[in-house]
Design a protein around this motif. Structure first.
Motif, short mmCIF file in Angstrom:
data_model
loop_
_atom_site.label_atom_id
_atom_site.label_comp_id
_atom_site.label_asym_id
_atom_site.label_seq_id
_atom_site.Cartn_x
_atom_site.Cartn_y
_atom_site.Cartn_z
N TYR A 246 33.26 45.29 9.81
CA TYR A 246 32.28 44.19 9.66
C TYR A 246 32.54 43.12 10.72
O TYR A 246 32.38 41.93 10.48
N SER A 247 32.96 43.58 11.87
CA SER A 247 33.33 42.70 12.96
C SER A 247 32.27 41.64 13.24
O SER A 247 31.08 41.92 13.20
N ILE A 248 32.71 40.43 13.50
CA ILE A 248 31.79 39.32 13.73
C ILE A 248 31.55 39.18 15.23
O ILE A 248 32.51 39.06 16.00
N GLU A 249 30.31 39.23 15.65
CA GLU A 249 30.00 39.11 17.08
C GLU A 249 30.10 37.63 17.50
O GLU A 249 29.33 36.80 17.05
N LEU A 250 31.07 37.36 18.37
CA LEU A 250 31.33 35.98 18.78
C LEU A 250 31.02 35.73 20.25
O LEU A 250 31.06 34.61 20.72
N ASN A 251 30.71 36.79 20.99
CA ASN A 251 30.49 36.65 22.44
C ASN A 251 29.04 36.69 22.87
O ASN A 251 28.57 35.82 23.60
N ASN A 252 28.34 37.74 22.44
CA ASN A 252 26.95 37.91 22.87
C ASN A 252 25.99 37.70 21.72
O ASN A 252 26.32 37.96 20.56
N CYS A 253 24.80 37.28 22.07
CA CYS A 253 23.75 37.08 21.08
C CYS A 253 23.46 38.43 20.40
O CYS A 253 23.31 39.45 21.08
N VAL A 254 23.39 38.43 19.06
CA VAL A 254 23.20 39.70 18.35
C VAL A 254 21.77 40.26 18.52
O VAL A 254 21.53 41.42 18.21
N LYS A 255 20.83 39.45 19.01
CA LYS A 255 19.46 39.95 19.19
C LYS A 255 19.20 40.44 20.62
O LYS A 255 18.81 41.58 20.83
N LYS B 57 33.24 25.58 21.74
CA LYS B 57 34.70 25.46 21.59
C LYS B 57 35.19 26.18 20.33
O LYS B 57 36.25 26.79 20.32
N ILE B 58 34.41 26.09 19.26
CA ILE B 58 34.78 26.76 18.01
C ILE B 58 34.75 28.28 18.21
O ILE B 58 35.61 29.01 17.73
N LEU B 59 33.75 28.75 18.94
CA LEU B 59 33.65 30.19 19.21
C LEU B 59 34.84 30.69 20.01
O LEU B 59 35.41 31.74 19.72
N GLU B 60 35.23 29.90 21.01
CA GLU B 60 36.39 30.28 21.83
C GLU B 60 37.65 30.31 20.97
O GLU B 60 38.47 31.21 21.09
N PHE B 61 37.76 29.34 20.12
CA PHE B 61 38.90 29.24 19.20
C PHE B 61 38.98 30.49 18.31
O PHE B 61 40.01 31.17 18.23
N LEU B 62 37.86 30.84 17.70
CA LEU B 62 37.84 32.00 16.81
C LEU B 62 38.10 33.30 17.57
O LEU B 62 38.83 34.17 17.10
N TYR B 63 37.52 33.40 18.76
CA TYR B 63 37.70 34.62 19.54
C TYR B 63 39.16 34.81 19.94
O TYR B 63 39.69 35.92 19.88
N THR B 64 39.82 33.71 20.28
CA THR B 64 41.24 33.81 20.63
C THR B 64 42.06 34.28 19.44
O THR B 64 42.93 35.15 19.55
N LEU B 65 41.78 33.72 18.28
CA LEU B 65 42.52 34.13 17.08
C LEU B 65 42.27 35.60 16.76
O LEU B 65 43.17 36.31 16.31
N LEU B 66 41.05 36.05 17.02
CA LEU B 66 40.71 37.44 16.72
C LEU B 66 41.47 38.42 17.63
O LEU B 66 42.00 39.41 17.16
N ILE B 67 41.52 38.11 18.92
CA ILE B 67 42.10 39.11 19.83
C ILE B 67 43.61 39.02 20.00
O ILE B 67 44.25 40.00 20.30
N GLU B 68 44.18 37.85 19.75
CA GLU B 68 45.63 37.74 19.92
C GLU B 68 46.36 38.40 18.76
O GLU B 68 45.85 38.47 17.65
N ASP B 69 47.59 38.81 19.03
CA ASP B 69 48.44 39.41 18.02
C ASP B 69 48.60 38.45 16.83
O ASP B 69 48.69 37.24 17.02
N PHE B 70 48.64 38.99 15.64
CA PHE B 70 48.71 38.14 14.44
C PHE B 70 49.89 37.17 14.47
O PHE B 70 49.78 36.04 14.03
N ASN B 71 51.01 37.63 14.99
CA ASN B 71 52.21 36.80 14.93
C ASN B 71 52.43 35.91 16.14
O ASN B 71 53.42 35.19 16.22
N LEU B 72 51.48 35.97 17.07
CA LEU B 72 51.62 35.16 18.28
C LEU B 72 51.06 33.76 18.04
O LEU B 72 50.05 33.60 17.38
N ASN B 73 51.73 32.77 18.61
CA ASN B 73 51.17 31.42 18.54
C ASN B 73 50.31 31.18 19.77
O ASN B 73 50.77 31.37 20.88
#
Ligand SMILES: [Zn+2]
Length: 254
Positions: free
Chosen positions: A151-160, A197-213
């Motif tokens: 159920y991946s959330i599209e954060l980069n490109n417009c879904v339409k 900025k919020i999108l960039e924030f979420l995208y970084t959290l999504l792609i980075e390793d869970f345990n990485l700061n």
């Protein structure tokens, strides 16, 4: 001779089936969602004891049954002790536990990935020193579990139009699975404006390793985390095959 199997599990929920027995619903590394009878667990001298409590990770030995498996032995791998003394941490964990329980399936092909993610989540939540750290942990979990379960959330490109939005006016539409550019958003009713900025924030959290700061661990504020958790909460609730029961609890710690 009874057929037995060993698997690593995390307890998700339990319910009573008799005066002394309970059924424990677990997420297992090898088989996804499983259930097992914990016999005599409600007696004070039960040999399974505290290992059957919620949010405990065990190495389990189970007897295969015709309808239900029976728990024979449990060796605690982690009790995530520091979750239990902090109400915020406990409530966040119970919410994420419900996500696993709602989206998890039996014989899940992604069981190892989900188990490892949930284990890392509980470990890191247990160690969180501030509310913000706990919130970042929830956000990472929300994003990654949706990704793993399809159920991946599209954060980069417009879904339409499938293009990268060319203005900073971007919208988020739960029912469409992600973001919409200004043009495509025009005829969509249910949407909210979302800052780049919020999108960039979420995208970084999504792609980075869970345990990485990430650098966001310092930059993000509690308020931003709260907005994001809420946004993803609505998304997850919309796609959930089952109804959530912990949302009110989550609301109480906002
Ligand atoms: Zn578009």
């Amino acid at each position: 001779m009874k057929e037995q199997f060993i698997t690593n599990t995390i307890n998700l929920k339990s319910y009573n089936i008799s005066e002394s027995d309970k059924i424990i619903v677990m997420y297992s590394k090898e088989k996804g969602l499983i259930k097992g009878v914990a016999k005599g667990i409600k007696k004070t001298k039960s040999k399974l004891g505290g290992r059957m409590e919620l949010l405990v990770a065990n190495k389990m030995l189970l007897n295969k049954g015709r309808n239900l498996d029976t728990i024979c032995q449990a060796e605690a791998l982690n009790t995530f002790l520091n979750l239990r003394s902090d109400m915020n941490k406990l409530f966040y964990s119970m919410y994420c536990c419900e996500i696993v329980s709602n989206f998890g399936t039996e014989n899940d092909p992604n069981s190892e990935e989900i188990y490892n993610l949930f284990y890392s989540f509980l470990e890191r939540m247990s160690e969180a020193k501030t509310k913000k750290q706990a919130m970042l942990c929830v956000l990472r979990f929300q994003l990654k579990i949706m990704d793993i379960t399809g159920y991946s959330i599209e954060l980069n490109n417009c879904v339409k139009c499938l293009k990268k939005p060319c203005t900073s006016e971007i919208y988020f539409a739960v029912e469409h699975g992600g973001i919409l550019c200004k043009t495509c958003a025009q005829d969509i009713n249910k949407k909210i404006k979302i800052p780049q900025k919020i999108l960039e924030f979420l995208y970084t959290l999504l792609i980075e390793d869970f345990n990485l700061n990430t650098r966001y661990d310092e930059l993000a504020t509690e308020k931003i985390c709260d907005i994001c958790i809420n946004l993803l909460k609505n998304y997850i609730e919309y796609y959930s095959p089952k109804r959530f029961k912990t949302l009110q609890m989550l609301e109480s710690i906002r």
